[in-house]
Scaffold this active site. Structure first.
Site, PDB file in Angstrom:
ATOM      1  N   THR A 136     -35.670  79.039  41.194  1.00 52.39           N
ATOM      2  CA  THR A 136     -37.015  78.648  40.762  1.00 52.39           C
ATOM      3  C   THR A 136     -37.218  77.132  40.653  1.00 52.39           C
ATOM      4  O   THR A 136     -38.209  76.625  41.172  1.00 52.39           O
ATOM      5  CB  THR A 136     -37.370  79.363  39.442  1.00 52.39           C
ATOM      6  OG1 THR A 136     -37.659  80.734  39.754  1.00 52.39           O
ATOM      7  CG2 THR A 136     -38.582  78.745  38.769  1.00 52.39           C
ATOM      8  N   GLY A 180     -32.444  75.214  32.656  1.00 53.96           N
ATOM      9  CA  GLY A 180     -31.958  76.054  31.560  1.00 53.96           C
ATOM     10  C   GLY A 180     -30.693  75.431  30.983  1.00 53.96           C
ATOM     11  O   GLY A 180     -29.909  74.816  31.705  1.00 53.96           O
ATOM     12  N   ASN A 364     -23.679  79.009  30.694  1.00 55.79           N
ATOM     13  CA  ASN A 364     -25.039  78.455  30.672  1.00 55.79           C
ATOM     14  C   ASN A 364     -25.990  79.436  30.003  1.00 55.79           C
ATOM     15  O   ASN A 364     -25.583  80.370  29.328  1.00 55.79           O
ATOM     16  CB  ASN A 364     -25.486  78.167  32.106  1.00 55.79           C
ATOM     17  CG  ASN A 364     -25.610  79.446  32.912  1.00 55.79           C
ATOM     18  OD1 ASN A 364     -24.764  80.326  32.819  1.00 55.79           O
ATOM     19  ND2 ASN A 364     -26.664  79.572  33.699  1.00 55.79           N
ATOM     20  N   CYS A 366     -27.701  81.789  31.299  1.00 56.65           N
ATOM     21  CA  CYS A 366     -27.661  83.175  31.815  1.00 56.65           C
ATOM     22  C   CYS A 366     -26.240  83.686  32.023  1.00 56.65           C
ATOM     23  O   CYS A 366     -26.037  84.720  32.668  1.00 56.65           O
ATOM     24  CB  CYS A 366     -28.447  83.271  33.122  1.00 56.65           C
ATOM     25  SG  CYS A 366     -30.128  82.650  32.992  1.00 56.65           S
ATOM     26  N   GLU A 368     -23.720  82.898  33.927  1.00 56.39           N
ATOM     27  CA  GLU A 368     -23.020  82.998  35.214  1.00 56.39           C
ATOM     28  C   GLU A 368     -22.312  81.705  35.612  1.00 56.39           C
ATOM     29  O   GLU A 368     -21.492  81.708  36.522  1.00 56.39           O
ATOM     30  CB  GLU A 368     -23.982  83.440  36.330  1.00 56.39           C
ATOM     31  CG  GLU A 368     -24.834  82.341  36.958  1.00 56.39           C
ATOM     32  CD  GLU A 368     -26.092  82.034  36.183  1.00 56.39           C
ATOM     33  OE1 GLU A 368     -27.016  81.415  36.743  1.00 56.39           O
ATOM     34  OE2 GLU A 368     -26.166  82.400  34.990  1.00 56.39           O
ATOM     35  N   THR A 552     -31.805  86.196  38.981  1.00 54.52           N
ATOM     36  CA  THR A 552     -32.858  86.235  40.022  1.00 54.52           C
ATOM     37  C   THR A 552     -34.142  86.920  39.549  1.00 54.52           C
ATOM     38  O   THR A 552     -34.869  87.513  40.345  1.00 54.52           O
ATOM     39  CB  THR A 552     -32.397  86.929  41.331  1.00 54.52           C
ATOM     40  OG1 THR A 552     -32.359  88.351  41.167  1.00 54.52           O
ATOM     41  CG2 THR A 552     -31.035  86.431  41.786  1.00 54.52           C
ATOM     42  N   ALA A 553     -34.456  86.817  38.253  1.00 56.35           N
ATOM     43  CA  ALA A 553     -35.578  87.576  37.696  1.00 56.35           C
ATOM     44  C   ALA A 553     -36.876  87.370  38.480  1.00 56.35           C
ATOM     45  O   ALA A 553     -37.568  88.333  38.799  1.00 56.35           O
ATOM     46  CB  ALA A 553     -35.779  87.195  36.238  1.00 56.35           C
TER      47      ALA A 553
END
Length: 700
Positions: A136, A180, A364, A366, A368, A552-553
């Site tokens: 994004t 993020g 982080n 999320c 990953e 990948t939302a």
């Protein structure tokens, strides 16, 4: 139909604003897209929204390369998401069209290339085909005046008041441009610790986290999406018990962080003590400074020494508790509040290619990314993008030739991000240019299983998770090595695991040696890894890290495929995001039902009644019920087993959500211990179902 109607509106709005035409049909766009691209670039530069460098491209050449028919690939949700959140706008008027958008992103990523026009077309082709999608921030900002294209930033917060607020300012600056954040708070001294400068006592970590929480709310990523941060704390920190309660809705609100994520950074020694039902000692980091920088056997050795010192009264501030009781509280809070997430320090560090340059202190936002951080010296940065696995299949399985071609180009695009990127914090720039980490991930895993007629809860799914991750890993490492031959190896390559010919699959042995026991990971391989080891040792690597599976939302919505490695959430549901509410239907299920003449009004009503679940609809045959099981119907251990097979091949981690319809203490205990034993570095959200939902969906 809704997608086509929306396209019509987009064209009218953009073409009018750019003065290209009052309106146009999709058929007319073959002639109009080249004119639209040129008008868009010129207008964007004039309004100071786009980088003037874009005008130096051969816009006629690029315009002719646009493929208007690719507009028709979008679902309504995908197109509306682009319109609301990604397209360049002026005074609320969107004047960017879908294929112009992909070309703008591609041009930004090609600006530093020797042949920028040719490369821009290649990048455009890859993005607009949905075979690969950039993250994004890259889609937001590529080609703009502030190209902040990185997804994640990891920082370590030092134990010094002035520097703590400096770290919070870094958070604000990084968040402003859509990054993020993962903050490692372990070095900050605990509540009640002695402060020499004032002869007083510390308030601990929690009050600062409240400030971090409010900063994330105040700085909302340039008005495009909510600011997002995750705080990490190691399990031996004296403030850990209060840290666990940060997301509770009861208690003193001044010691709560309702908008921020939290995660436990758990050393193996703690998990061993839990298994043995032994005691665990909590310390304040100012009295045990080495623990933050150690892992594996070294951590255990020094930790035991500090426990002895505490027993002898040589440590001022410590507390002894039962490890199993603390573990139960961790799992209880995870169930009650969804936080803190469970992440494993030693698995992340023992398998890190960059052990020679430092320590991984956190993941982080999320979970990953696993990269080194150092207070004041290194903010880790990761640049992400994801391969659409569903687009790389044939009847027999993966189309390896196409997958390799996609990954070669994707890795080039990710590497370009590092040099082209805008860095709002200098330490982030220095770190990124030194190590050049990227994170190639995957989306559409569930769609791939549907295409191949493989239920998620099956041995075949585990094998497919293994083989698909092996190919992606192989091609990504090979592509990075090719880039090193062309552009030079990353600065800190010498001394890395790569330089010794130790690839991610080989590093499992390091985890086994470091942990000693409690590791059960499949190590089988299918590809020619020996040749790749030789290549990496000879040519080097362009990137310290290559692979990370992000959630990948939003980009999966753009591509119209299932998110990341997620199972189907529901076959029919309403999705709410910043763009509004959307009814999402699993079109693969609809097609399967149509093939068997089962799609009618009654079926639609049944699906609505059962919230998209097919398990209780008698007319649906068992093979379809197995194939289209939803997330809460699959035993979460299948998700862990698939994740373990992927983790074999990854030099970073994966965002692994776990779903449990009716959780209890024993199930959670077994699940997270299984994740640890199977060598996972991290886990993400624990998703649970409300009691009323469970009752309704399990009706006979």
């Amino acid at each position: 139909v809704t997608s086509r109607l929306l396209l019509d509106q987009l064209r009218t709005e953009a073409l009018n604003f750019l003065g290209v035409a009052e309106n146009a049909t999709q058929g007319q766009m073959a002639d109009l897209y080249p004119k639209t691209l040129e008008a868009f670039i010129n207008k964007g530069v004039e309004l100071e929204l786009l980088d003037p460098q874009l005008t130096k491209f051969d816009l006629t050449f690029l315009g002719e390369a646009i493929k208007p028919e690719r507009d028709l690939q979008f679902t309504y949700l995908g197109l509306q998401t682009l319109y609301d959140r990604y397209f360049i706008h002026w005074d609320e008027v969107r004047f960017e069209l879908p294929q112009v958008f992909f070309m703008r992103v591609a041009m930004g990523l090609a600006t530093e290339e020797d042949e920028p026009n040719t490369r821009a077309v290649e990048f455009y082709d890859l993005l607009s085909s949905f075979d690969y999608m950039s993250s994004t921030p890259t889609l937001f900002n590529s080609g703009t005046l502030r190209p902040q294209l990185s997804s994640c930033f990891l920082t370590t917060v030092p134990d010094d008041l002035k520097k703590i607020y400096g770290a919070i300012q870094d958070n604000a600056m990084l968040s402003k441009w859509a990054g993020g954040l993962g903050n490692d708070w372990t070095p900050v001294r605990a509540l009640g610790s002695y402060i020499k400068g004032t002869n007083g006592k510390s308030q601990g970590v929690v009050p600062f986290l409240k400030v971090v929480n409010d900063t994330a709310v105040a700085v909302n990523q340039g008005g495009k999406r909510k600011g997002a941060v995750c705080a990490y704390l190691e399990t031996w920190h004296l403030d850990i018990e209060e840290f666990l309660e940060l997301r509770k809705n009861t208690g003193d609100d001044r010691r709560r962080t309702h908008d921020m994520n939290t995660a436990n950074w758990i050393p193996d020694l703690f998990m061993t003590r839990v298994s043995e039902n032994a005691e665990w000692t909590l310390f304040s980091p100012d009295e045990v400074p080495e623990l933050h920088e150690l892992y594996g056997k070294e951590f255990e050795k020094i930790y035991l020494q500090y426990e002895e010192k505490a027993e002898l009264g040589k440590i001022r501030n410590f507390k002894k508790i039962n490890a199993l009781e603390l573990w139960r509280k961790m799992l209880g809070m995870l169930y009650e509040t969804g936080h803190p997430w469970i992440t494993f320090k030693d698995a992340a560090n023992l398998r890190s290619p960059q052990q020679h340059t430092g320590v991984i202190h956190s993941s982080n936002l999320c979970t990953e990314i696993t990269l080194n951080t150092q207070a004041e010296r290194e903010i880790a940065v990761c640049n992400l993008g994801s391969v659409n696995l569903a687009n790389h299949l044939e009847e027999s399985g993966i189309n390896s030739e196409k997958l390799k071609k996609t990954i070669d180009l994707a890795m080039r695009m990710l590497d370009n991000v590092i040099d082209y990127n805008y860095y709002s914090v200098n330490t982030a720039r220095a770190s990124n240019l030194k190590h050049r980490p990227v994170g190639l991930g995957v989306m559409g895993f569930q769609d791939a299983l549907h295409f191949l007629n493989i239920p998620y809860a099956s041995e075949e799914a585990i094998e497919f998770a293994d083989s698909s991750a092996e190919e992606i890993s192989y091609y990504a490492i090979s592509a990075s090595s090719d880039l090193a031959a062309e552009r030079g190896a990353y600065q800190s390559f010498n001394g890395s695991l790569w330089s010794k010919g130790i690839l991610p699959i080989d590093s499992i042995e390091l985890l086994e040696k470091g942990r000693g026991k409690f590791v059960e990971v499949d190590k089988s391989t299918k590809l020619d890894w020996e040749t790749l080891r030789t290549k990496v040792r000879t040519s080097g690597m362009r990137n310290s890290n290559c692979l990370a599976i992000a959630p990948t939302a939003t980009i999966s919505n753009i591509c119209g495929v299932s998110q990341s490695i997620e199972p189907t959430y529901q076959n029919l549901f309403v999705k709410s995001n910043l763009s509004g509410d959307f009814t999402v239907v699993n079109m693969r299920l609809v097609e399967a039902l149509k093939e068997r003449n089962l799609w009618d009004e009654v079926m639609v009503n049944d699906l609505k009644y059962y919230n998209g679940s097919v398990s209780n609809i008698d007319r649906i045959p068992q093979d379809l019920k197995d194939l289209y099981q939803t997330a809460f119907e699959i035993d979460p251990r299948w998700l862990v087993e698939c994740a373990s097979r992927r983790q074999k091949w990854l030099d970073q981690g994966q965002s692994l959500n776990l779903y449990m319809a009716e959780p209890d203490g024993a199930k959670l205990d077994n699940l997270y211990k299984l994740a640890w034993v199977r060598g996972l570095k991290t886990t993400y959200y624990l998703r649970t179902m409300g009691a009323t939902h469970v009752e309704k969906s399990t009706l006979a």
